[in-house]
Design a protein around this motif. Structure first.
Motif, PDB file in Angstrom:
ATOM      1  N   THR A  67       0.964  -1.153  -0.271  1.00 19.26           N
ATOM      2  CA  THR A  67      -0.123  -0.066  -0.275  1.00 19.26           C
ATOM      3  C   THR A  67       0.689   1.407   0.371  1.00 19.26           C
ATOM      4  N   LEU A  68       1.911   0.677   0.877  1.00 16.34           N
ATOM      5  CA  LEU A  68       2.353   2.835   0.790  1.00 16.34           C
ATOM      6  C   LEU A  68       3.632   2.121  -0.353  1.00 16.34           C
ATOM      7  N   LEU A 106       1.920   4.258  -2.436  1.00 13.45           N
ATOM      8  CA  LEU A 106       0.735   5.366  -2.744  1.00 13.45           C
ATOM      9  C   LEU A 106       2.394   6.293  -3.072  1.00 13.45           C
ATOM     10  N   GLN A 107       3.200   5.697  -2.926  1.00 13.45           N
ATOM     11  CA  GLN A 107       4.180   6.393  -3.435  1.00 13.45           C
ATOM     12  C   GLN A 107       4.466   6.698  -4.957  1.00 13.45           C
ATOM     13  N   LEU A 108       4.444   5.644  -5.082  1.00 13.33           N
ATOM     14  CA  LEU A 108       4.048   5.702  -6.861  1.00 13.33           C
ATOM     15  C   LEU A 108       2.409   6.123  -7.387  1.00 13.33           C
ATOM     16  N   SER A 109       1.889   6.373  -6.834  1.00  8.46           N
ATOM     17  CA  SER A 109       0.670   7.528  -7.054  1.00  8.46           C
ATOM     18  C   SER A 109       0.674   8.688  -7.943  1.00  8.46           C
ATOM     19  N   ASN A 110       0.199   9.459  -9.082  1.00 11.69           N
ATOM     20  CA  ASN A 110      -0.168  10.368  -9.257  1.00 11.69           C
ATOM     21  C   ASN A 110       0.827  12.154  -8.312  1.00 11.69           C
TER      22      ASN A 110
END
Lengths: 539, 539
Positions: free
Chosen positions: B526-527, B530-534
């Motif tokens: 999950t982390l 979130l890190q790779l999300s835009n």
């Protein structure tokens, strides 16, 4: 013109503040750094056990001797213009003394005995005693336990007193009085032992309606502990806002204040901050943020809030229930990290501010010094997950800030779930001024506006307000607030682009919080047990 | 006197070793540090995505041009006394080229295209492709998957090739050959494309009995991928110990070696270390410890070992099944930590050596670069639990070493549970010599003796052995081992006082390993998501 002096006894230093009684103008502040600071490694050359944290009461007296005369000298305010003096202290910070108030650690033959010294609030070695207190209280269905969120902390008064009895029965026997350092310093100022209702309520199981627990309860902990209240404490407790006495001859020499200058009943740094930031009623959550964070919230009614530190009727302001919660390490964690990697807070915060929420891929549990609320467990430990070879110090720094913000959100939600409304957040203490990034992250994580109090010296200002009330300059503390408190200086508003990511991260935090904090996985306790087990030979 | 040259192409540098063919005496070594090193932040001024790791093939040629002539010049050994040359390489390190072997990244108009460059073994951006390969393989019940412990890694050949197709189809179309850097450098040395069985077996799904997977399998991944083997690879594979060819004219100019000097079939750094440390049969677990760790174990039979990297018949030594496992970051983690806190390995290790097991109260999961064995998941991340305000850098340093040792124990136990016996451990690579504390901790954690190989240049020695075999100096690699390998230099014995505590800590490690690594708690994934999300707007 009349003035009040407020003295805030903190963890590393004391701050004395000179305030105009009429409008609260802060005229001058004098800081006295404790020579011995926190004694947590060695005492007179002998290593202390892990989890210990002591102080030297001579440092408190030294603060009176230096900071107050410095205030008078710097401002030129004549001593007779000081209408009154108030003090606040860290709590539960407690010590054993002789009948005349002489600390046992100042008795020559006891100086090398760790249990004769002041146990600082963050002394965490009394967890076994706290565990026993909780077990006995649950077994006996003690009603007071509910006022402590169902768990009495290892930081509180009777955990520490019982540790003295357990580990140093001769010191326990020698101690004629046991009291909060807050009350001890007022005793030094006035020459008369006076105990305040606030610490009795928050730390020592007392309540206005029920008094202290029964002799049978204390006897169930240890027969020798049965009469601790009558032997070493007192059932006579003074209400906040009252006058403890006048400055005695010795204290007049120390401080340069006139004999008889009114001294307020002692108070606690967190609680005294509430009037200082202008809060006089329910709904506004006051966060006093420093090395640790104390949170105080007023409510109209008595509610059982899961894992809160304590609730005391009239414990903060008369006629209201004062709820206390807190986080046992906040600024301490950031300082620890800066100590590990070098650099400065300013540099780390500048780089950390460039990161978007979630960008680091990190998540931490902020339990470097255990968890005070809502888990009430000093055995819990810090955790960082998401580390990679690309992880950089500013990312960890930000993750640590975020973790403490998540901890605050847990506390706020516990109040709300228990039906104690939270309408706003007011921050004060040392951190909000020093670290704007931190305040923005707290606003984003909590999804609420956060006001920062205008005074950088909220506890000392609150203590001065109580000094002004003790002197009769204001009829009540609420009157003093209306006259002397200033509106908030800065307001941080949540960034709508950050809230959703922090909601997602908070869900992860909360799951790990419950997993490691509520018994799902006991790794932290197991690691502590291995750490404390007897050393084995090293090859 | 005849000599062999072994060249070990590592992550940051190449080492060329001159060895006496008769008895394995190491005459001289020359190190060539790659000018571009690991390209993982920027390529020609453009930022790379997270998880990328590229290299410049010009650095490999430069190593041939500098290290080999330096060896000859320094020793005064006449070039005609060099009987043969062998190379080993990190793997899977692969690149796309034109039909003549020119790397696509050396084609002018493609230099700014990241997918045209060499993908280093620790390039981890192909996890989505690995996930797809595993899903399709499971759906189709592909038999080869069993030889990869049930999960094909994002580090392996077809994951990286498929990422090129997915993200840069025009580069995929332009690439006429795709191959391991090991085979590419042999191609540069001999002028003839020769592919080795070892990397084909460990990284590219090939086996002696079944060849490559079917066209239908590749087509199921992507229709354009259906013919990758026939279009861009080769079904002609050369066995280890064979001769790939003789030094070609251009390579003779680069190296100073005579035209036609025998060149061995390419090999992998981990696998070539097995003969170098004197292992010629089943039972001895060889750990090649450096920035990452590769483990190789020989077995008489084919067994399905949960989460191993691969098993290849004849993949290490003829007639035996060679099992490969590994940890994707070891020395890299310690270097990361030293980079965070400053100081040196020597200082940190000295203080860490004074701690008894368990004393720090810390436990870590060693997944700073994902987990290669036994979880085979590049999305996993590092974790540290047990942090307190008293935690000091040497304690974390030791906990990180312990974590990698626990990771090794997991691998050893996986082999044993699968019925592949482990009778002893032999360590080689850069770490064992530099860090005796690390070796002692590994012995204590694994509860077994660990022998450290006598050569500090095991891969280069192994490569030289294969060079000697290719030259006919020894009939087989086993003969070369008997003549050229030296007995272990140091043996670390478990400290009986440490084993019990480490058993207890290992139980904790294993529980967290399974919780976070086997899907019980998905926080790491999950982390990462979130890190790779835009990115969102920053206030």
């Amino acid at each position: 013109m009349t003035y009040a002096v407020g003295i805030d006894f903190g963890t590393e230093s004391a701050r004395a503040l000179l305030v105009d009684c009429a409008d609260g103008t802060e005229v001058a502040v004098a800081v006295h750094v404790y020579e011995s600071g926190v004694i947590d490694e060695q005492l007179n050359g002998v290593s202390l056990e892990p989890e210990w944290a002591l102080q030297d009461p001579a440092d408190y007296v030294s603060a009176l001797q230096h900071a107050v005369p410095q205030l008078l000298a710097e401002t030129g305010v004549p001593p007779e213009s000081i209408a009154g003096i108030g003090v606040d202290f860290t709590s539960c910070t407690m010590l054993p003394t002789l009948a005349d108030g002489t600390p046992l650690c100042m008795v020559d033959e006891l100086r090398s005995e760790p249990h004769a010294w002041v146990k600082l609030w963050k002394h965490h070695a009394a967890q076994p005693e706290a565990d026993r207190i909780n077990a006995v209280a649950e077994e006996r269905a003690e009603g007071w336990l509910r006022r402590y969120g169902g768990r009495y902390s290892s930081e509180w008064f009777f955990s520490k007193a019982l540790q003295i009895l357990d580990e140093a029965p001769e010191i326990y026997a020698r101690s004629e009085r046991m009291l909060e350092a807050a009350d001890w310093i007022v005793w030094r100022l006035t020459g008369v032992e006076t105990r305040n209702m606030c610490t009795a309520g928050y730390k020592a199981m007392w309540s206005k309606r029920d008094g202290f627990p029964s002799r049978a309860f204390f006897a169930a902990l240890d027969p020798r502990f049965a009469d601790i209240v009558d032997e070493k404490m007192s059932r006579a407790l003074a209400p906040l806002g009252g006058r403890a006495g006048g400055v005695c001859e010795r204290a007049a020499r120390w401080t340069g204040l006139p004999l008889g200058t009114p001294v307020a009943v002692a108070n606690v740094d967190a609680h005294v901050s509430v009037p200082a930031v202008g809060v006089t009623g329910p709904g506004r959550f006051v966060a006093i943020m420093g090395t640790s964070t104390c949170d105080v919230l007023l409510g109209d009614e008595l509610a059982a809030v899961d894992g809160m530190c304590g609730v005391v009727e009239d414990g903060v302001l008369p006629g209201l229930h004062g709820y206390e919660a807190g986080q046992s390490a906040v600024g301490d964690i950031f300082a620890w990290f800066v100590g590990q990697v070098g650099g400065t807070h300013v540099e780390l915060a500048r780089e950390a501010a460039r990161l978007r929420p979630g960008e680091s891929g990190l998540l931490a549990l902020d339990w470097w010094n255990g968890n005070r609320s809502v888990l009430v467990d000093a055995d819990l430990r810090g955790l960082i997950v998401g580390l990679t070879l690309a992880t950089r110090p500013p990312e960890i720094y930000r993750a640590l800030i975020e973790a403490t913000a998540f901890g605050t959100r847990v506390i706020i939600e516990a109040f709300e779930q228990a039906g104690v409304p939270v309408d706003g957040i007011v921050a004060c203490g040392g951190l909000p001024d020093r670290n704007p990034l931190l305040m923005q992250i707290y606003a984003d994580v909590c999804g609420r506006e956060i006001e920062v109090a205008s005074s950088a010296q909220a506890p000392a200002l609150g203590a001065a307000m109580f000094g002004a009330v003790a002197a009769g300059e204001h009829a009540t503390i609420v009157d003093a607030v209306h006259a002397m408190a200033a509106p908030p200086r800065v307001t941080y508003t949540p960034d709508s682009g950050h809230v959703a990511t922090y909601d997602a991260l908070y869900r992860e935090y909360l799951r790990l919080h419950d997993l490691f904090g509520r018994g799902g996985d006991d790794v932290m306790r197991t690691l502590k047990a291995l750490q404390l087990s007897n050393p084995v030979a090293i090859s």
